[in-house]
Motif scaffolding. Structure first.
Motif, PDB file in Angstrom:
ATOM      1  N   LYS A   1      36.540  30.234  43.939  1.00  0.00           N
ATOM      2  CA  LYS A   1      36.575  29.633  42.609  1.00  0.00           C
ATOM      3  C   LYS A   1      37.983  29.220  42.189  1.00  0.00           C
ATOM      4  O   LYS A   1      38.189  28.758  41.065  1.00  0.00           O
ATOM      5  N   GLY A   2      38.952  29.384  43.093  1.00  0.00           N
ATOM      6  CA  GLY A   2      40.319  29.004  42.774  1.00  0.00           C
ATOM      7  C   GLY A   2      41.027  29.972  41.849  1.00  0.00           C
ATOM      8  O   GLY A   2      41.978  29.590  41.156  1.00  0.00           O
ATOM      9  N   ILE A   3      40.572  31.222  41.828  1.00  0.00           N
ATOM     10  CA  ILE A   3      41.187  32.234  40.968  1.00  0.00           C
ATOM     11  C   ILE A   3      42.127  33.082  41.818  1.00  0.00           C
ATOM     12  O   ILE A   3      41.685  33.712  42.784  1.00  0.00           O
ATOM     13  N   PRO A   4      43.414  33.114  41.516  1.00  0.00           N
ATOM     14  CA  PRO A   4      44.333  33.975  42.278  1.00  0.00           C
ATOM     15  C   PRO A   4      43.909  35.436  42.180  1.00  0.00           C
ATOM     16  O   PRO A   4      43.442  35.894  41.130  1.00  0.00           O
ATOM     17  N   PHE A   5      44.076  36.147  43.278  1.00  0.00           N
ATOM     18  CA  PHE A   5      43.636  37.542  43.309  1.00  0.00           C
ATOM     19  C   PHE A   5      44.350  38.380  42.256  1.00  0.00           C
ATOM     20  O   PHE A   5      43.765  39.309  41.685  1.00  0.00           O
ATOM     21  N   ALA A   6      45.606  38.046  41.973  1.00  0.00           N
ATOM     22  CA  ALA A   6      46.365  38.815  40.986  1.00  0.00           C
ATOM     23  C   ALA A   6      45.783  38.672  39.580  1.00  0.00           C
ATOM     24  O   ALA A   6      45.967  39.555  38.732  1.00  0.00           O
ATOM     25  N   GLN A   7      45.073  37.556  39.339  1.00  0.00           N
ATOM     26  CA  GLN A   7      44.490  37.335  38.020  1.00  0.00           C
ATOM     27  C   GLN A   7      43.056  37.859  37.912  1.00  0.00           C
ATOM     28  O   GLN A   7      42.440  37.756  36.850  1.00  0.00           O
ATOM     29  N   LEU A   8      42.539  38.423  39.003  1.00  0.00           N
ATOM     30  CA  LEU A   8      41.157  38.901  39.003  1.00  0.00           C
ATOM     31  C   LEU A   8      40.912  39.987  37.953  1.00  0.00           C
ATOM     32  O   LEU A   8      39.886  39.939  37.253  1.00  0.00           O
ATOM     33  N   PRO A   9      41.815  40.980  37.794  1.00  0.00           N
ATOM     34  CA  PRO A   9      41.584  41.979  36.733  1.00  0.00           C
ATOM     35  C   PRO A   9      41.479  41.358  35.343  1.00  0.00           C
ATOM     36  O   PRO A   9      40.674  41.807  34.516  1.00  0.00           O
ATOM     37  N   LEU A  10      42.277  40.311  35.093  1.00  0.00           N
ATOM     38  CA  LEU A  10      42.209  39.648  33.789  1.00  0.00           C
ATOM     39  C   LEU A  10      40.855  38.974  33.601  1.00  0.00           C
ATOM     40  O   LEU A  10      40.269  39.027  32.507  1.00  0.00           O
TER      41      LEU A  10
ATOM     42  N   PRO B   1      37.268  39.516  45.908  1.00  0.00           N
ATOM     43  CA  PRO B   1      38.431  38.682  46.266  1.00  0.00           C
ATOM     44  C   PRO B   1      38.034  37.362  46.913  1.00  0.00           C
ATOM     45  O   PRO B   1      38.643  36.318  46.643  1.00  0.00           O
ATOM     46  N   LEU B   2      37.004  37.398  47.765  1.00  0.00           N
ATOM     47  CA  LEU B   2      36.536  36.166  48.395  1.00  0.00           C
ATOM     48  C   LEU B   2      35.978  35.205  47.358  1.00  0.00           C
ATOM     49  O   LEU B   2      36.261  33.998  47.384  1.00  0.00           O
ATOM     50  N   LEU B   3      35.201  35.739  46.431  1.00  0.00           N
ATOM     51  CA  LEU B   3      34.641  34.892  45.378  1.00  0.00           C
ATOM     52  C   LEU B   3      35.733  34.284  44.513  1.00  0.00           C
ATOM     53  O   LEU B   3      35.652  33.114  44.121  1.00  0.00           O
ATOM     54  N   SER B   4      36.743  35.072  44.217  1.00  0.00           N
ATOM     55  CA  SER B   4      37.826  34.557  43.381  1.00  0.00           C
ATOM     56  C   SER B   4      38.561  33.422  44.076  1.00  0.00           C
ATOM     57  O   SER B   4      38.939  32.431  43.439  1.00  0.00           O
ATOM     58  N   ASN B   5      38.750  33.538  45.393  1.00  0.00           N
ATOM     59  CA  ASN B   5      39.413  32.463  46.128  1.00  0.00           C
ATOM     60  C   ASN B   5      38.552  31.208  46.174  1.00  0.00           C
ATOM     61  O   ASN B   5      39.056  30.084  46.071  1.00  0.00           O
TER      62      ASN B   5
END
Length: 276
Positions: free
Chosen positions: A156-165, A150-154
């Protein structure tokens, strides 16, 4: 094994995970030849941490060797390439992040060393298998990497909800299947080749430690530094933009290797007993 405290393995896993996360983040922003150079600050961090945490004392040639490593890093990275400042084309934060990544890895290695030292007394002089330490450390490392997603996704500007995608798309890219495989050239064989090569390299290094000594293993691994720098500067099939190395970069690399060689010079039995 049950007699050993597991908190140290947790610390090893967390530090190695932080090293992976920060190293991958910086590696994506740095030119290839700068990565192995910056990673060699691991030796300087290791010297500092082992002195503070383990109370180790080092010989003069080892201290000078670490200083030469630091000097080689500075010369090689700040000198840049013929076409411009190789490492200064990016923000200063990314070389700093790569150096911090080496600090995390060095801290993990010192904790591993403390595990072996502690095991000698807890296990009544029985030898602790190095594969046991690596397995526990790797297990906790994988766990912390997942927790850091989750920290990495943030970052990189990736919303946590889109992480599974993104994970699904990443798996598709790794296997080179699906509709969106742009930029996945070479998959799955190229990443599998990397994994296999990495496993073989680690097994070879462990075997070299077993049949000879850690000094010989370090010297052998040291030889990969200038080779990797040169290879990463070439216009390889999946790395089409080669980097032209300046004479100062070569000089810095030579100083770095000289420092590593000086650090790994075998000490006399008198020095060993005095510094242990």
């Amino acid at each position: 094994m049950l007699a050993l405290p597991k908190s140290r393995f947790v610390a090893v896993g967390m530090l190695e995970a932080l090293g992976v996360v920060t190293g991958m983040s910086a590696g994506a922003m740095l030119p290839g030849p700068a990565i192995p150079i910056l990673s060699q600050t691991f030796l300087v961090w290791q010297l500092a941490f082992s002195t503070v945490l383990l109370g180790r004392k080092y010989s003069l040639n080892q201290i000078i060797g670490c200083l030469l490593v630091a000097a080689g890093v500075v010369i090689a990275v700040t000198s840049g390439s013929k076409s411009g400042q190789m490492a200064l084309d990016v923000d200063f934060i990314w070389p700093a992040v790569m150096i911090v990544s080496s600090a995390f890895q060095a801290g993990a290695s010192i904790i591993k060393e403390s595990v072996f030292i502690d095991a000698a007394s807890r296990l009544k002089k029985k030898s602790l298998d190095i594969f046991v330490v690596n397995s526990f450390g790797s297990g906790f490392q994988a766990l912390f990497v997942l927790l850091f997603l989750p920290l990495l996704s943030n970052l990189k500007g990736i919303p946590f909800a889109q992480l599974p995608l993104y994970l699904k798309n990443g798996a598709g890219c790794f296997l080179n299947i699906g509709d969106n495989t742009t930029g996945c050239d070479g998959a799955p064989w190229l990443p599998l080749l990397y994994i296999a090569t990495n496993i073989i390299f680690n097994i070879s290094a462990l075997n070299l430690v077993k049949i000879s000594s850690a000094v010989v293993a370090s010297l052998a691994i040291m030889l990969s530094v200038p080779l990797s720098i040169y290879i990463l500067s070439l216009p390889l099939p999946y790395l089409p933009e080669g980097t032209s190395l300046s004479p100062f970069f070569v000089v810095g690399s030579a100083i770095l290797v000289l420092g590593l060689a000086l650090y790994n010079l075998p000490r006399s039995p008198r020095q060993t007993s005095k510094n242990s």
